[in-house]
Design a protein around this motif. Structure first.
Motif, PDB file in Angstrom:
ATOM      1  N   ASP A   1       0.818  -1.071  -0.014  1.00  0.00           N
ATOM      2  CA  ASP A   1       0.090  -0.021  -0.233  1.00  0.00           C
ATOM      3  C   ASP A   1       0.889   1.292  -0.126  1.00  0.00           C
ATOM      4  O   ASP A   1       0.327   2.230  -0.453  1.00  0.00           O
ATOM      5  N   ASP A   2       2.117   1.081   0.431  1.00  0.00           N
ATOM      6  CA  ASP A   2       2.873   2.339   0.536  1.00  0.00           C
ATOM      7  C   ASP A   2       3.810   2.444  -0.702  1.00  0.00           C
ATOM      8  O   ASP A   2       4.566   3.429  -0.837  1.00  0.00           O
ATOM      9  N   GLY A   3       3.490   1.541  -1.597  1.00  0.00           N
ATOM     10  CA  GLY A   3       4.528   1.573  -2.835  1.00  0.00           C
ATOM     11  C   GLY A   3       5.585   0.791  -2.899  1.00  0.00           C
ATOM     12  O   GLY A   3       6.366   0.781  -3.951  1.00  0.00           O
ATOM     13  N   SER A   4       6.041   0.391  -1.794  1.00  0.00           N
ATOM     14  CA  SER A   4       7.489  -0.551  -1.686  1.00  0.00           C
ATOM     15  C   SER A   4       7.217  -1.959  -1.658  1.00  0.00           C
ATOM     16  O   SER A   4       6.101  -2.394  -1.848  1.00  0.00           O
ATOM     17  N   PRO A   5       8.168  -2.403  -2.257  1.00  0.00           N
ATOM     18  CA  PRO A   5       8.318  -4.086  -2.790  1.00  0.00           C
ATOM     19  C   PRO A   5       7.559  -4.749  -1.569  1.00  0.00           C
ATOM     20  O   PRO A   5       7.944  -4.456  -0.432  1.00  0.00           O
ATOM     21  N   VAL A   6       6.600  -5.680  -1.815  1.00  0.00           N
ATOM     22  CA  VAL A   6       6.226  -6.717  -0.778  1.00  0.00           C
ATOM     23  C   VAL A   6       7.383  -7.964  -0.388  1.00  0.00           C
ATOM     24  O   VAL A   6       7.716  -8.297  -1.420  1.00  0.00           O
ATOM     25  N   ILE A   7       7.874  -7.792   0.872  1.00  0.00           N
ATOM     26  CA  ILE A   7       9.008  -8.946   1.094  1.00  0.00           C
ATOM     27  C   ILE A   7       8.203  -9.940   2.031  1.00  0.00           C
ATOM     28  O   ILE A   7       7.708  -9.639   3.025  1.00  0.00           O
ATOM     29  N   SER A   8       8.709 -11.191   1.831  1.00  0.00           N
ATOM     30  CA  SER A   8       8.392 -12.435   2.689  1.00  0.00           C
ATOM     31  C   SER A   8       9.509 -13.097   2.949  1.00  0.00           C
ATOM     32  O   SER A   8      10.451 -13.041   2.277  1.00  0.00           O
ATOM     33  N   SER A   9       9.313 -13.630   4.165  1.00  0.00           N
ATOM     34  CA  SER A   9      10.402 -14.750   4.326  1.00  0.00           C
ATOM     35  C   SER A   9      10.103 -16.215   4.236  1.00  0.00           C
ATOM     36  O   SER A   9       8.834 -16.530   3.805  1.00  0.00           O
ATOM     37  N   PHE A  10      11.034 -16.951   3.767  1.00  0.00           N
ATOM     38  CA  PHE A  10      10.850 -18.356   3.154  1.00  0.00           C
ATOM     39  C   PHE A  10      11.770 -19.349   3.864  1.00  0.00           C
ATOM     40  O   PHE A  10      13.073 -18.943   4.476  1.00  0.00           O
ATOM     41  N   VAL A  11      11.368 -20.652   4.344  1.00  0.00           N
ATOM     42  CA  VAL A  11      12.191 -21.675   4.646  1.00  0.00           C
ATOM     43  C   VAL A  11      12.440 -22.413   3.423  1.00  0.00           C
ATOM     44  O   VAL A  11      11.284 -23.142   2.813  1.00  0.00           O
ATOM     45  N   ILE A  12      13.517 -22.894   3.007  1.00  0.00           N
ATOM     46  CA  ILE A  12      13.913 -23.842   1.739  1.00  0.00           C
ATOM     47  C   ILE A  12      14.977 -24.966   2.409  1.00  0.00           C
ATOM     48  O   ILE A  12      15.689 -24.935   3.278  1.00  0.00           O
ATOM     49  N   ASP A  13      14.607 -26.010   1.626  1.00  0.00           N
ATOM     50  CA  ASP A  13      15.261 -27.326   2.164  1.00  0.00           C
ATOM     51  C   ASP A  13      16.751 -27.105   1.617  1.00  0.00           C
ATOM     52  O   ASP A  13      16.927 -26.419   0.691  1.00  0.00           O
ATOM     53  N   HIS A  14      17.777 -27.644   2.289  1.00  0.00           N
ATOM     54  CA  HIS A  14      19.122 -27.428   2.127  1.00  0.00           C
ATOM     55  C   HIS A  14      19.520 -27.955   0.630  1.00  0.00           C
ATOM     56  O   HIS A  14      20.535 -27.302   0.108  1.00  0.00           O
ATOM     57  N   HIS A  15      18.992 -28.817   0.315  1.00  0.00           N
ATOM     58  CA  HIS A  15      19.255 -29.451  -0.804  1.00  0.00           C
ATOM     59  C   HIS A  15      18.729 -28.617  -2.181  1.00  0.00           C
ATOM     60  O   HIS A  15      19.507 -28.755  -3.341  1.00  0.00           O
ATOM     61  N   GLN A  16      18.038 -27.550  -1.839  1.00  0.00           N
ATOM     62  CA  GLN A  16      17.842 -26.500  -2.890  1.00  0.00           C
ATOM     63  C   GLN A  16      18.719 -25.428  -2.914  1.00  0.00           C
ATOM     64  O   GLN A  16      18.545 -24.383  -3.965  1.00  0.00           O
ATOM     65  N   ALA A  17      19.680 -25.289  -2.233  1.00  0.00           N
ATOM     66  CA  ALA A  17      20.532 -24.204  -2.450  1.00  0.00           C
ATOM     67  C   ALA A  17      22.012 -24.696  -2.511  1.00  0.00           C
ATOM     68  O   ALA A  17      22.173 -25.815  -2.188  1.00  0.00           O
ATOM     69  N   ALA A  18      22.822 -23.988  -2.993  1.00  0.00           N
ATOM     70  CA  ALA A  18      24.362 -23.997  -3.253  1.00  0.00           C
ATOM     71  C   ALA A  18      24.922 -23.262  -2.264  1.00  0.00           C
ATOM     72  O   ALA A  18      24.876 -22.033  -2.174  1.00  0.00           O
ATOM     73  N   GLN A  19      26.116 -23.885  -1.628  1.00  0.00           N
ATOM     74  CA  GLN A  19      26.875 -23.004  -0.616  1.00  0.00           C
ATOM     75  C   GLN A  19      27.925 -22.442  -1.418  1.00  0.00           C
ATOM     76  O   GLN A  19      28.448 -23.240  -2.296  1.00  0.00           O
ATOM     77  N   VAL A  20      28.248 -21.360  -1.088  1.00  0.00           N
ATOM     78  CA  VAL A  20      29.215 -20.545  -1.713  1.00  0.00           C
ATOM     79  C   VAL A  20      30.474 -20.045  -0.867  1.00  0.00           C
ATOM     80  O   VAL A  20      30.166 -19.037   0.146  1.00  0.00           O
ATOM     81  N   PRO A  21      31.462 -20.555  -0.811  1.00  0.00           N
ATOM     82  CA  PRO A  21      32.746 -20.284   0.266  1.00  0.00           C
ATOM     83  C   PRO A  21      32.871 -18.596   0.242  1.00  0.00           C
ATOM     84  O   PRO A  21      33.285 -18.170  -1.110  1.00  0.00           O
ATOM     85  N   ALA A  22      32.768 -17.767   1.137  1.00  0.00           N
ATOM     86  CA  ALA A  22      32.961 -16.488   1.048  1.00  0.00           C
ATOM     87  C   ALA A  22      33.340 -16.012   2.551  1.00  0.00           C
ATOM     88  O   ALA A  22      33.409 -14.811   2.578  1.00  0.00           O
ATOM     89  N   TRP A  23      33.537 -16.638   3.579  1.00  0.00           N
ATOM     90  CA  TRP A  23      33.924 -16.188   4.710  1.00  0.00           C
ATOM     91  C   TRP A  23      35.438 -15.787   4.855  1.00  0.00           C
ATOM     92  O   TRP A  23      36.073 -17.085   4.996  1.00  0.00           O
ATOM     93  N   LYS A  24      36.080 -14.769   4.905  1.00  0.00           N
ATOM     94  CA  LYS A  24      37.443 -14.718   4.790  1.00  0.00           C
ATOM     95  C   LYS A  24      37.881 -13.728   5.753  1.00  0.00           C
ATOM     96  O   LYS A  24      38.863 -13.047   5.458  1.00  0.00           O
ATOM     97  N   TYR A  25      37.510 -13.636   6.999  1.00  0.00           N
ATOM     98  CA  TYR A  25      37.449 -12.413   7.761  1.00  0.00           C
ATOM     99  C   TYR A  25      38.383 -13.115   9.082  1.00  0.00           C
ATOM    100  O   TYR A  25      38.671 -14.231   9.065  1.00  0.00           O
ATOM    101  N   ILE A  26      38.936 -12.152   9.712  1.00  0.00           N
ATOM    102  CA  ILE A  26      40.157 -12.689  10.827  1.00  0.00           C
ATOM    103  C   ILE A  26      39.561 -13.363  11.849  1.00  0.00           C
ATOM    104  O   ILE A  26      40.216 -14.179  12.764  1.00  0.00           O
ATOM    105  N   GLY A  27      38.063 -13.281  12.300  1.00  0.00           N
ATOM    106  CA  GLY A  27      37.520 -13.996  13.315  1.00  0.00           C
ATOM    107  C   GLY A  27      36.205 -14.743  12.969  1.00  0.00           C
ATOM    108  O   GLY A  27      35.905 -14.645  11.838  1.00  0.00           O
TER     109      GLY A  27
END
Length: 371
Positions: A163-189
């Motif tokens: 109603d305010d003109g902004s995109p509608v956002i919803s949350s979802f739960v997805i089974d792990h086999h439907q997602a691909a992990q991408v190594p990206a954590w490169k921080y000091i801690g």
């Protein structure tokens, strides 16, 4: 008068602490929690701390939860953080369609990892959604059974607007086999968290895997799921920083004692400054902890029924969370220069805690003052 909150160690069994800490460096090397650590997590159902009881969860009251999560982060920053974030995602069970929730939480090793960023799209279909997107910083991703993700709802390839003109956002739960992990954590801690990214491509997700995080949308009518998500998140993250800071302070004790015994270069003034600074910092953190827990406990024991009550009881949770986070960071920074090169060696426990605290404290939620 504010009652003094006990040291975090009082909320954990000594054998738990031993199990957690003995594999802390191995978790760093592997980029994920280790088998013995995870065995303890599953045995104590720590990933299910906030899952509704009706689905086999602990549905732990908030004051008890915060104390436990602070203690777990005191035992090890990475483990405490993973449990906090994944257990926090388990809280969504109070808002998920009951049929879907029973399927999700039936797994005794259920672990939900995900992201609050709205960096995906969910195209509406006849019986559900087609989801695409990429999300960063999903703590616990290496052993997640499901992913949670926020998506912009689309219809006919166009964003659905509210109603305010902004995109509608919803949350979802997805089974792990439907997602691909991408190594990206490169921080000091926080390396043991394995907070990598994940990508979802053309995943078909049933409509009942969509949910809205709002008290009015809760399907489990208990106090835990009526408590505001913002203050829940602020308090749990602040408790993590507090636990790590307390761990650092505890480790400084033996370091300073040894320095006082062995260093001939310290003058009497130096010795006085060292011990007075240590005592002062420890007292400041305790004062911040006491104020924080007083605010959390007060917000839990009273129903939030109107804006006036919310301002009186919830705003202090936000302000003391930020104050505790600030004191936790400053406490470590003020003590660090007195620790010598040992604190700068990456293979020492005190350095690991320093790195974890300074990485975790970069979370944006507690950076600025409460509005």
């Amino acid at each position: 008068m504010i009652n003094t909150v006990p040291h975090p160690s009082s909320f954990l069994q000594p054998e738990w602490v031993k199990t957690i800490r003995q594999d802390a460096f191995a978790a760093e090397q592997a980029g994920m929690l280790q088998p013995q650590q995870l065995e303890l997590v599953y045995e104590e159902q720590w990933f299910k701390l906030l899952v509704p009881k009706i689905y086999g969860g602990l549905e732990m009251p908030l004051p008890e939860l915060i104390r436990l999560e602070e203690a777990l982060s005191w035992a090890d920053g990475s483990l405490g953080w993973v449990i906090t974030l994944c257990a926090g995602a388990g809280w969504f069970g109070g808002f998920i369609n009951p049929e879907a929730a029973r399927q999700i939480f039936a797994d005794p090793k259920v672990c939900l990892a995900g992201s609050g960023a709205s960096t995906g799209t969910a195209q509406q279909l006849a019986n559900g959604y087609n989801i695409n997107g990429h999300w960063r910083y999903a703590s616990g991703v290496r052993h997640a059974t499901h992913f949670t993700a926020n998506c912009i709802i689309q219809q006919n390839q166009a964003d659905v607007l509210g109603d305010d003109g902004s995109p509608v956002i919803s949350s979802f739960v997805i089974d792990h086999h439907q997602a691909a992990q991408v190594p990206a954590w490169k921080y000091i801690g926080m390396m043991g968290t394995g907070s990598h990214a994940f990508t979802i491509t053309d995943a078909s997700v049933p409509a009942n895997r969509s949910f809205t995080i709002d008290a009015s949308s809760a399907v489990i009518d208990t106090l835990l799921y009526r408590y505001p998500f913002l203050q829940l998140a602020e308090a749990t993250l602040a408790a993590n920083l507090s636990g790590m800071s307390q761990h650092f302070i505890d480790l400084c004790g033996p370091v300073f004692e040894q320095k006082l015994k062995e260093s001939e270069r310290l003058t009497e003034k130096d010795r006085t400054v060292l011990m007075e600074t240590y005592a002062s910092i420890a007292a400041q953190l305790q004062t911040a902890r006491d104020a924080f827990y007083q605010a959390v406990d007060a917000s839990w024991t009273a129903e939030i029924e109107d804006e006036k009550t919310a301002a009186t009881l919830l705003y202090p949770v936000s302000t003391t969370s930020r104050q505790l986070a600030r004191v936790a960071r400053e406490s470590v920074d003020k003590l660090y220069p007195y620790c010598g090169l040992r604190a700068a060696a990456p293979d020492t426990e005190i350095n690991q805690v320093w790195r974890d605290l300074h990485t975790a404290s970069q979370h944006a939620l507690l950076t600025f003052e409460a509005s």
